[in-house]
Scaffold this active site. Sequence first.
Site, short mmCIF file in Angstrom:
data_model
loop_
_atom_site.label_atom_id
_atom_site.label_comp_id
_atom_site.label_asym_id
_atom_site.label_seq_id
_atom_site.Cartn_x
_atom_site.Cartn_y
_atom_site.Cartn_z
N ALA A 22 0.81 -1.22 0.00
CA ALA A 22 0.00 0.00 0.00
C ALA A 22 0.84 1.27 0.00
CB ALA A 22 -0.93 0.00 1.21
N PHE A 33 -4.43 0.60 3.83
CA PHE A 33 -5.41 -0.14 4.62
C PHE A 33 -4.82 -0.81 5.84
CE2 PHE A 33 -7.69 0.28 0.67
CZ PHE A 33 -8.99 0.44 1.08
N HIS A 120 -3.37 -10.01 -5.22
CA HIS A 120 -4.68 -9.96 -4.57
C HIS A 120 -5.79 -9.53 -5.52
CE1 HIS A 120 -2.56 -9.56 -0.42
NE2 HIS A 120 -2.81 -10.83 -0.71
N CYS A 128 -18.75 -12.79 -13.76
CA CYS A 128 -19.99 -13.47 -13.41
C CYS A 128 -19.67 -14.87 -12.89
CB CYS A 128 -20.90 -13.57 -14.63
SG CYS A 128 -22.42 -14.51 -14.28
N CYS A 148 -24.68 -9.40 -14.41
CA CYS A 148 -24.26 -9.89 -15.72
C CYS A 148 -25.34 -9.57 -16.75
CB CYS A 148 -24.01 -11.39 -15.64
SG CYS A 148 -23.53 -12.14 -17.21
N CYS A 151 -26.77 -13.27 -18.06
CA CYS A 151 -27.59 -14.19 -17.26
C CYS A 151 -28.14 -13.56 -15.98
CB CYS A 151 -26.79 -15.45 -16.93
SG CYS A 151 -25.34 -15.16 -15.89
N THR A 187 5.43 -2.17 2.17
CA THR A 187 4.51 -3.16 2.69
C THR A 187 4.93 -3.56 4.11
OG1 THR A 187 3.69 -5.44 2.48
CG2 THR A 187 5.82 -4.96 1.45
N ASN A 212 10.66 0.73 3.55
CA ASN A 212 9.33 0.87 4.14
C ASN A 212 9.36 1.98 5.17
OD1 ASN A 212 6.58 -0.16 4.25
ND2 ASN A 212 7.04 -0.89 6.31
#
Length: 239
Positions: A22, A33, A120, A128, A148, A151, A187, A212
């Site tokens: 991040a 986060f 991630h 879908c 979607c 469908c 990180t 960092n």
Amino acid sequence: MHLETAAKMIADASSVTILTGAGVSTASGIPDFRSTNGLWTADEAREYYISNHYFYKDPVDFWQKYKDIFRVKLLKDYGPNHVHRYLRDLEVNGKQITVITQNVDGLHTLAGNEHVIEYHGTLNSATCPNCGSSYDLPHLLTAETPVCEKCVHVLKPDVVLFGDPITEHDKAEQAIQQSELVLVLGTSLLVSPFNMLPEYANSLGKPSILINREPTVMDELFDIVIYDDLSKIVQQLQK
């Protein structure tokens, strides 16, 4: 002295695998986060709501919370910052660069890096779960609950939710195997199994650098550790 050594290690390596978190995106205005003051620490319930279980339990409320927590409507306002551009410049200048990122904002790809492993997943698309059709960000913003067109099932975001399997780990390890240097940027290395990647690099004897803002639980794995603002350090590395 650490900075000069790090700069020489980067200059001498023809292939570099870069692990990013991040801290790389905060200069683009995207919140961190998981740092000490990050959003996840403010409300642990977010992990419940941004989960595979909650998506299938209440997909309508899931999408409302998902869009709010990840500020999905603002994604189009974010752009790569000079840290992203620095990594792109390394590639432009002839180095073989693979970026393995925890970030789901898509900014490494937007900056132009050719080999990006989105460990991630990404906020910029959804799939879908019924028919497998894929949809981009503009479609996700057309309705509170995106469905979607083929469908009419509720779409599942292409972010790895809590409870989802990690599918890119083997590819990430392969990139580390093939590189001369591992560079870890911005990180906390608190999230598993992503934080197993520096351990894997260490087991292979790969030279490694960590930059960092604050110490991590894995600092001893690295040859060079620099605690500072990532944006400032990158500007110094460019010089």
